[in-house]
Design a protein around this motif. Sequence first.
Motif, PDB file in Angstrom:
ATOM      1  N   ASP A  19       9.951 -24.232 -74.132  1.00 28.71           N
ATOM      2  CA  ASP A  19       9.080 -23.794 -73.277  1.00 28.71           C
ATOM      3  C   ASP A  19       9.032 -22.161 -72.888  1.00 28.71           C
ATOM      4  O   ASP A  19       8.007 -21.723 -72.463  1.00 28.71           O
ATOM      5  CB  ASP A  19       8.977 -24.481 -71.852  1.00 28.71           C
ATOM      6  CG  ASP A  19       8.047 -25.817 -71.754  1.00 28.71           C
ATOM      7  OD1 ASP A  19       7.356 -26.028 -72.672  1.00 28.71           O
ATOM      8  OD2 ASP A  19       8.590 -26.557 -70.933  1.00 28.71           O
ATOM      9  N   PHE A  20      10.142 -21.601 -73.220  1.00 27.52           N
ATOM     10  CA  PHE A  20      10.210 -20.260 -73.087  1.00 27.52           C
ATOM     11  C   PHE A  20      10.125 -19.385 -74.522  1.00 27.52           C
ATOM     12  O   PHE A  20       9.741 -18.323 -74.510  1.00 27.52           O
ATOM     13  CB  PHE A  20      11.631 -19.754 -72.796  1.00 27.52           C
ATOM     14  CG  PHE A  20      11.965 -20.159 -71.205  1.00 27.52           C
ATOM     15  CD1 PHE A  20      11.255 -19.784 -70.300  1.00 27.52           C
ATOM     16  CD2 PHE A  20      13.009 -20.818 -71.017  1.00 27.52           C
ATOM     17  CE1 PHE A  20      11.373 -20.179 -68.899  1.00 27.52           C
ATOM     18  CE2 PHE A  20      13.398 -21.309 -69.626  1.00 27.52           C
ATOM     19  CZ  PHE A  20      12.280 -20.886 -68.453  1.00 27.52           C
ATOM     20  N   CYS A  21       9.599 -20.336 -75.479  1.00 28.71           N
ATOM     21  CA  CYS A  21       9.299 -19.475 -76.802  1.00 28.71           C
ATOM     22  C   CYS A  21       7.731 -19.832 -76.901  1.00 28.71           C
ATOM     23  O   CYS A  21       7.142 -20.412 -76.341  1.00 28.71           O
ATOM     24  CB  CYS A  21       9.946 -20.372 -77.913  1.00 28.71           C
ATOM     25  SG  CYS A  21      11.759 -20.106 -77.772  1.00 28.71           S
ATOM     26  N   ARG A  56      20.661 -24.423 -69.996  1.00 24.66           N
ATOM     27  CA  ARG A  56      19.283 -24.950 -70.057  1.00 24.66           C
ATOM     28  C   ARG A  56      18.484 -24.975 -68.691  1.00 24.66           C
ATOM     29  O   ARG A  56      19.249 -25.393 -67.637  1.00 24.66           O
ATOM     30  CB  ARG A  56      19.033 -26.379 -70.784  1.00 24.66           C
ATOM     31  CG  ARG A  56      19.558 -27.244 -70.113  1.00 24.66           C
ATOM     32  CD  ARG A  56      19.540 -28.806 -70.654  1.00 24.66           C
ATOM     33  NE  ARG A  56      20.279 -29.818 -70.243  1.00 24.66           N
ATOM     34  CZ  ARG A  56      20.384 -30.874 -70.637  1.00 24.66           C
ATOM     35  NH1 ARG A  56      19.676 -31.199 -71.965  1.00 24.66           N
ATOM     36  NH2 ARG A  56      20.998 -32.167 -70.042  1.00 24.66           N
ATOM     37  N   ASP A  57      17.406 -24.459 -68.484  1.00 25.95           N
ATOM     38  CA  ASP A  57      16.428 -24.680 -67.253  1.00 25.95           C
ATOM     39  C   ASP A  57      16.330 -26.092 -67.170  1.00 25.95           C
ATOM     40  O   ASP A  57      15.775 -26.689 -68.266  1.00 25.95           O
ATOM     41  CB  ASP A  57      15.335 -23.890 -67.441  1.00 25.95           C
ATOM     42  CG  ASP A  57      14.542 -23.104 -65.893  1.00 25.95           C
ATOM     43  OD1 ASP A  57      15.625 -23.212 -65.147  1.00 25.95           O
ATOM     44  OD2 ASP A  57      13.593 -22.845 -66.060  1.00 25.95           O
ATOM     45  N   TRP A  58      16.419 -26.707 -66.126  1.00 30.72           N
ATOM     46  CA  TRP A  58      16.253 -28.426 -65.993  1.00 30.72           C
ATOM     47  C   TRP A  58      15.379 -28.674 -64.864  1.00 30.72           C
ATOM     48  O   TRP A  58      16.415 -29.359 -64.132  1.00 30.72           O
ATOM     49  CB  TRP A  58      17.766 -28.812 -66.345  1.00 30.72           C
ATOM     50  CG  TRP A  58      17.976 -30.038 -66.920  1.00 30.72           C
ATOM     51  CD1 TRP A  58      18.502 -31.449 -66.268  1.00 30.72           C
ATOM     52  CD2 TRP A  58      17.373 -31.087 -67.993  1.00 30.72           C
ATOM     53  NE1 TRP A  58      18.547 -32.293 -66.989  1.00 30.72           N
ATOM     54  CE2 TRP A  58      17.982 -32.154 -67.983  1.00 30.72           C
ATOM     55  CE3 TRP A  58      16.749 -30.424 -69.020  1.00 30.72           C
ATOM     56  CZ2 TRP A  58      17.621 -33.187 -69.010  1.00 30.72           C
ATOM     57  CZ3 TRP A  58      16.334 -31.242 -70.266  1.00 30.72           C
ATOM     58  CH2 TRP A  58      17.001 -32.658 -70.208  1.00 30.72           C
ATOM     59  N   HIS A  59      14.434 -28.546 -64.712  1.00 34.08           N
ATOM     60  CA  HIS A  59      13.513 -29.057 -63.549  1.00 34.08           C
ATOM     61  C   HIS A  59      13.362 -30.377 -63.451  1.00 34.08           C
ATOM     62  O   HIS A  59      12.609 -31.013 -64.331  1.00 34.08           O
ATOM     63  CB  HIS A  59      12.657 -27.815 -63.532  1.00 34.08           C
ATOM     64  CG  HIS A  59      12.817 -26.611 -63.294  1.00 34.08           C
ATOM     65  ND1 HIS A  59      13.646 -26.140 -62.545  1.00 34.08           N
ATOM     66  CD2 HIS A  59      12.056 -25.478 -64.152  1.00 34.08           C
ATOM     67  CE1 HIS A  59      13.631 -24.718 -62.563  1.00 34.08           C
ATOM     68  NE2 HIS A  59      12.684 -24.276 -63.729  1.00 34.08           N
ATOM     69  N   PRO A  60      13.261 -30.837 -62.341  1.00 31.18           N
ATOM     70  CA  PRO A  60      12.617 -31.992 -61.891  1.00 31.18           C
ATOM     71  C   PRO A  60      11.103 -31.993 -61.673  1.00 31.18           C
ATOM     72  O   PRO A  60      10.484 -30.590 -61.647  1.00 31.18           O
ATOM     73  CB  PRO A  60      13.118 -32.731 -60.362  1.00 31.18           C
ATOM     74  CG  PRO A  60      13.706 -31.495 -59.942  1.00 31.18           C
ATOM     75  CD  PRO A  60      13.968 -30.485 -61.038  1.00 31.18           C
ATOM     76  N   SER A  64      10.197 -26.661 -56.773  1.00 31.47           N
ATOM     77  CA  SER A  64       9.532 -25.568 -56.047  1.00 31.47           C
ATOM     78  C   SER A  64       9.106 -24.499 -56.650  1.00 31.47           C
ATOM     79  O   SER A  64       8.601 -23.505 -56.137  1.00 31.47           O
ATOM     80  CB  SER A  64      10.422 -25.454 -54.827  1.00 31.47           C
ATOM     81  OG  SER A  64      11.851 -24.848 -55.161  1.00 31.47           O
ATOM     82  N   SER A  65       9.610 -24.157 -57.876  1.00 32.78           N
ATOM     83  CA  SER A  65       9.229 -23.025 -58.540  1.00 32.78           C
ATOM     84  C   SER A  65       7.966 -23.092 -59.321  1.00 32.78           C
ATOM     85  O   SER A  65       7.504 -21.898 -59.771  1.00 32.78           O
ATOM     86  CB  SER A  65      10.410 -22.571 -59.517  1.00 32.78           C
ATOM     87  OG  SER A  65      10.352 -23.451 -60.825  1.00 32.78           O
ATOM     88  N   PHE A  66       7.356 -24.344 -59.216  1.00 27.13           N
ATOM     89  CA  PHE A  66       6.047 -24.644 -60.067  1.00 27.13           C
ATOM     90  C   PHE A  66       4.968 -24.043 -58.869  1.00 27.13           C
ATOM     91  O   PHE A  66       4.918 -24.426 -57.799  1.00 27.13           O
ATOM     92  CB  PHE A  66       6.013 -26.059 -60.322  1.00 27.13           C
ATOM     93  CG  PHE A  66       6.832 -26.316 -61.561  1.00 27.13           C
ATOM     94  CD1 PHE A  66       7.801 -25.587 -62.195  1.00 27.13           C
ATOM     95  CD2 PHE A  66       7.186 -27.486 -61.610  1.00 27.13           C
ATOM     96  CE1 PHE A  66       8.547 -25.838 -63.109  1.00 27.13           C
ATOM     97  CE2 PHE A  66       8.082 -28.131 -62.588  1.00 27.13           C
ATOM     98  CZ  PHE A  66       8.924 -27.070 -63.292  1.00 27.13           C
ATOM     99  N   VAL A  75       4.449 -25.123 -64.692  1.00 26.10           N
ATOM    100  CA  VAL A  75       5.384 -26.474 -64.965  1.00 26.10           C
ATOM    101  C   VAL A  75       6.003 -25.933 -66.453  1.00 26.10           C
ATOM    102  O   VAL A  75       5.246 -25.543 -67.293  1.00 26.10           O
ATOM    103  CB  VAL A  75       4.500 -27.426 -64.998  1.00 26.10           C
ATOM    104  CG1 VAL A  75       5.661 -28.879 -65.570  1.00 26.10           C
ATOM    105  CG2 VAL A  75       3.999 -27.850 -63.480  1.00 26.10           C
ATOM    106  N   HIS A  76       7.359 -26.086 -66.172  1.00 26.01           N
ATOM    107  CA  HIS A  76       8.301 -25.532 -67.365  1.00 26.01           C
ATOM    108  C   HIS A  76       9.356 -26.334 -67.533  1.00 26.01           C
ATOM    109  O   HIS A  76      10.045 -26.547 -66.188  1.00 26.01           O
ATOM    110  CB  HIS A  76       8.337 -24.228 -67.637  1.00 26.01           C
ATOM    111  CG  HIS A  76       9.161 -23.547 -66.637  1.00 26.01           C
ATOM    112  ND1 HIS A  76       8.608 -23.412 -65.180  1.00 26.01           N
ATOM    113  CD2 HIS A  76      10.631 -23.208 -66.514  1.00 26.01           C
ATOM    114  CE1 HIS A  76       9.734 -22.747 -64.461  1.00 26.01           C
ATOM    115  NE2 HIS A  76      10.618 -22.741 -65.225  1.00 26.01           N
ATOM    116  N   CYS A  77      10.025 -26.421 -68.717  1.00 22.78           N
ATOM    117  CA  CYS A  77      11.311 -26.989 -68.795  1.00 22.78           C
ATOM    118  C   CYS A  77      11.594 -28.318 -67.608  1.00 22.78           C
ATOM    119  O   CYS A  77      12.552 -28.375 -67.049  1.00 22.78           O
ATOM    120  CB  CYS A  77      12.490 -26.046 -68.434  1.00 22.78           C
ATOM    121  SG  CYS A  77      12.437 -24.545 -69.838  1.00 22.78           S
TER     122      CYS A  77
HETATM  123 ZN    ZN Z   1      12.600 -22.289 -64.465  1.00 28.93          ZN
END
Ligand code: ZN
Length: 193
Positions: A19-21, A56-60, A64-66, A75-77
Amino acid sequence: MLITVSDQSALIITDVQKDFCPGGALPVHEGDRVVPVLNAYQEKFSRVGSPVVFTRDWHPRNHSSFVENGGIWPVHCVQNTDGAQFHPDLQFPGTALLVSKAADPNLEAYSSFDGTRLFEMLTRLKVETLFIGGLTTDYCVKCTALDGVNFGFSVYILKDAIQGVNVNPGDSEKAIEEMSRAGIREVTLNELA
Ligand code: ZN
Ligand code: VGL
Protein backbone atom coordinates in the motif's frame (compact mmCIF):
# COMPACT_ATOMS: atom_id res chain seq x y z
CA MET A 1 34.62 6.66 7.17
CA LEU A 2 33.37 3.11 7.51
CA ILE A 3 30.82 2.18 10.12
CA THR A 4 31.02 -1.36 11.41
CA VAL A 5 27.93 -3.51 11.77
CA SER A 6 28.30 -5.51 14.97
CA ASP A 7 26.15 -7.98 16.87
CA GLN A 8 24.93 -5.02 18.89
CA SER A 9 23.45 -3.45 15.76
CA ALA A 10 19.95 -4.06 14.43
CA LEU A 11 18.48 -3.30 11.02
CA ILE A 12 14.91 -1.99 11.19
CA ILE A 13 13.03 -2.27 7.89
CA THR A 14 10.01 -0.03 8.23
CA ASP A 15 6.66 -0.60 6.53
CA VAL A 16 7.79 -1.68 3.05
CA GLN A 17 4.24 -2.75 2.25
CA LYS A 18 2.35 -2.81 -1.03
CA ASP A 19 0.00 0.00 0.00
CA PHE A 20 2.95 2.39 0.44
CA CYS A 21 4.39 1.49 -2.98
CA PRO A 22 3.29 2.69 -6.45
CA GLY A 23 -0.13 1.19 -7.22
CA GLY A 24 -1.04 0.92 -3.52
CA ALA A 25 -3.68 2.74 -1.49
CA LEU A 26 -1.28 5.33 -0.02
CA PRO A 27 1.53 5.31 -2.54
CA VAL A 28 4.83 6.95 -1.73
CA HIS A 29 6.58 8.39 -4.79
CA GLU A 30 9.16 5.76 -5.82
CA GLY A 31 8.50 3.90 -2.57
CA ASP A 32 9.61 0.64 -4.17
CA ARG A 33 13.04 2.13 -4.90
CA VAL A 34 14.10 1.14 -1.37
CA VAL A 35 13.52 -2.58 -1.92
CA PRO A 36 16.77 -3.66 -3.64
CA VAL A 37 18.81 -1.39 -1.39
CA LEU A 38 17.24 -2.87 1.75
CA ASN A 39 17.95 -6.36 0.43
CA ALA A 40 21.61 -5.37 0.13
CA TYR A 41 21.61 -3.99 3.69
CA GLN A 42 20.13 -7.26 4.90
CA GLU A 43 23.12 -9.15 3.49
CA LYS A 44 25.50 -7.06 5.62
CA PHE A 45 23.52 -7.64 8.81
CA SER A 46 22.87 -11.34 8.20
CA ARG A 47 26.56 -11.92 7.53
CA VAL A 48 27.47 -10.92 11.10
CA GLY A 49 24.34 -12.43 12.64
CA SER A 50 22.77 -9.10 13.59
CA PRO A 51 19.01 -8.97 13.99
CA VAL A 52 16.82 -7.76 11.13
CA VAL A 53 13.42 -6.46 12.25
CA PHE A 54 10.54 -5.92 9.82
CA THR A 55 7.79 -3.58 10.91
CA ARG A 56 4.40 -3.33 9.31
CA ASP A 57 1.52 -0.88 9.53
CA TRP A 58 -1.31 -3.19 10.61
CA HIS A 59 -4.58 -1.34 10.93
CA PRO A 60 -8.01 -2.74 11.75
CA ARG A 61 -10.63 -1.74 9.16
CA ASN A 62 -12.14 0.84 11.56
CA HIS A 63 -8.85 2.59 12.34
CA SER A 64 -9.05 6.23 13.44
CA SER A 65 -6.32 7.34 11.01
CA PHE A 66 -8.63 6.74 8.03
CA VAL A 67 -10.52 9.73 6.58
CA GLU A 68 -13.89 8.03 7.04
CA ASN A 69 -13.14 7.68 10.76
CA GLY A 70 -11.93 11.25 11.21
CA GLY A 71 -8.28 10.77 10.31
CA ILE A 72 -6.16 12.11 7.47
CA TRP A 73 -5.26 8.98 5.48
CA PRO A 74 -7.05 6.87 2.88
CA VAL A 75 -7.75 3.32 4.01
CA HIS A 76 -4.38 1.51 3.89
CA CYS A 77 -2.53 -1.47 5.33
CA VAL A 78 -5.65 -3.15 6.68
CA GLN A 79 -4.76 -6.35 8.56
CA ASN A 80 -4.68 -9.48 6.37
CA THR A 81 -5.36 -7.65 3.10
CA ASP A 82 -3.17 -7.75 0.00
CA GLY A 83 -2.16 -4.10 0.45
CA ALA A 84 -0.72 -4.86 3.88
CA GLN A 85 1.67 -7.48 2.43
CA PHE A 86 5.34 -6.68 2.20
CA HIS A 87 6.61 -5.75 -1.27
CA PRO A 88 7.03 -9.07 -3.10
CA ASP A 89 10.71 -8.40 -3.93
CA LEU A 90 11.67 -7.65 -0.34
CA GLN A 91 13.68 -10.53 1.10
CA PHE A 92 12.21 -11.91 4.32
CA PRO A 93 14.58 -14.46 5.85
CA GLY A 94 13.39 -17.13 8.25
CA THR A 95 15.33 -15.47 11.06
CA ALA A 96 13.57 -12.12 10.61
CA LEU A 97 11.71 -10.53 13.49
CA LEU A 98 8.25 -9.07 12.85
CA VAL A 99 6.63 -6.10 14.57
CA SER A 100 3.03 -5.10 13.78
CA LYS A 101 1.95 -1.62 14.78
CA ALA A 102 -1.03 0.74 14.86
CA ALA A 103 -3.40 -2.16 15.44
CA ASP A 104 -5.44 -0.35 18.09
CA PRO A 105 -8.40 1.29 16.29
CA ASN A 106 -8.32 4.36 18.53
CA LEU A 107 -4.62 5.18 18.43
CA GLU A 108 -2.41 6.43 15.62
CA ALA A 109 1.04 4.94 16.11
CA TYR A 110 3.70 6.10 13.70
CA SER A 111 6.58 4.91 15.87
CA SER A 112 7.33 1.20 15.72
CA PHE A 113 7.97 1.36 19.48
CA ASP A 114 4.44 2.59 20.14
CA GLY A 115 2.23 -0.17 21.51
CA THR A 116 4.62 -2.95 20.42
CA ARG A 117 7.26 -5.21 21.96
CA LEU A 118 10.09 -3.66 19.91
CA PHE A 119 11.93 -2.16 22.88
CA GLU A 120 11.82 -5.44 24.84
CA MET A 121 12.91 -7.35 21.74
CA LEU A 122 15.95 -5.11 21.17
CA THR A 123 16.87 -5.04 24.85
CA ARG A 124 16.78 -8.81 25.09
CA LEU A 125 19.09 -9.01 22.08
CA LYS A 126 21.45 -6.46 23.71
CA VAL A 127 21.12 -4.16 20.72
CA GLU A 128 22.65 -0.70 21.15
CA THR A 129 22.64 0.77 17.65
CA LEU A 130 19.71 1.01 15.24
CA PHE A 131 19.93 1.35 11.47
CA ILE A 132 16.49 2.39 10.23
CA GLY A 133 15.27 2.37 6.65
CA GLY A 134 12.02 2.00 4.72
CA LEU A 135 8.80 4.01 4.55
CA THR A 136 8.01 6.74 5.29
CA THR A 137 10.75 9.28 6.02
CA ASP A 138 8.33 11.90 7.35
CA TYR A 139 6.20 9.60 9.52
CA CYS A 140 7.15 6.12 10.59
CA VAL A 141 10.88 6.28 9.97
CA LYS A 142 11.13 9.66 11.69
CA CYS A 143 8.99 8.74 14.71
CA THR A 144 10.75 5.41 15.20
CA ALA A 145 14.18 7.05 14.96
CA LEU A 146 13.29 9.81 17.43
CA ASP A 147 11.81 7.27 19.86
CA GLY A 148 14.97 5.18 19.44
CA VAL A 149 17.08 8.12 20.63
CA ASN A 150 14.73 8.69 23.57
CA PHE A 151 15.03 5.03 24.53
CA GLY A 152 18.82 5.41 24.60
CA PHE A 153 19.83 3.80 21.31
CA SER A 154 22.40 5.20 18.97
CA VAL A 155 20.46 5.74 15.72
CA TYR A 156 21.35 5.90 12.05
CA ILE A 157 18.93 6.36 9.15
CA LEU A 158 19.67 4.71 5.83
CA LYS A 159 19.87 7.71 3.55
CA ASP A 160 19.68 5.62 0.38
CA ALA A 161 16.82 3.40 1.57
CA ILE A 162 14.12 5.75 2.86
CA GLN A 163 11.35 7.54 0.99
CA GLY A 164 8.82 10.09 2.21
CA VAL A 165 5.10 10.58 1.65
CA ASN A 166 5.45 14.41 1.48
CA VAL A 167 1.87 15.45 2.24
CA ASN A 168 3.37 18.94 2.06
CA PRO A 169 6.31 19.48 -0.28
CA GLY A 170 9.57 19.39 1.66
CA ASP A 171 8.26 17.27 4.55
CA SER A 172 11.01 14.68 4.06
CA GLU A 173 13.77 17.28 4.14
CA LYS A 174 12.24 18.77 7.30
CA ALA A 175 12.06 15.32 8.87
CA ILE A 176 15.73 14.69 8.11
CA GLU A 177 16.67 18.04 9.69
CA GLU A 178 14.60 17.24 12.77
CA MET A 179 16.29 13.86 13.10
CA SER A 180 19.71 15.42 12.63
CA ARG A 181 19.02 17.90 15.44
CA ALA A 182 18.15 14.94 17.68
CA GLY A 183 21.56 13.37 17.05
CA ILE A 184 20.47 10.85 14.44
CA ARG A 185 23.15 10.25 11.82
CA GLU A 186 22.82 9.27 8.17
CA VAL A 187 24.56 6.35 6.52
CA THR A 188 24.65 4.86 3.03
CA LEU A 189 25.26 1.25 2.02
CA ASN A 190 28.84 1.83 0.88
CA GLU A 191 29.74 3.33 4.27
CA LEU A 192 28.81 0.15 6.15
CA ALA A 193 31.52 -2.39 6.83
ZN1 ZN B 1 -1.02 3.89 8.69
C1 VGL C 1 2.65 5.70 7.80
C2 VGL C 1 1.13 7.18 6.97
C3 VGL C 1 0.10 6.46 7.52
C4 VGL C 1 4.05 5.25 7.91
C5 VGL C 1 1.63 4.98 8.36
O1 VGL C 1 4.25 4.04 8.16
O2 VGL C 1 4.97 6.07 7.74
N1 VGL C 1 2.39 6.81 7.11
N2 VGL C 1 0.37 5.35 8.21
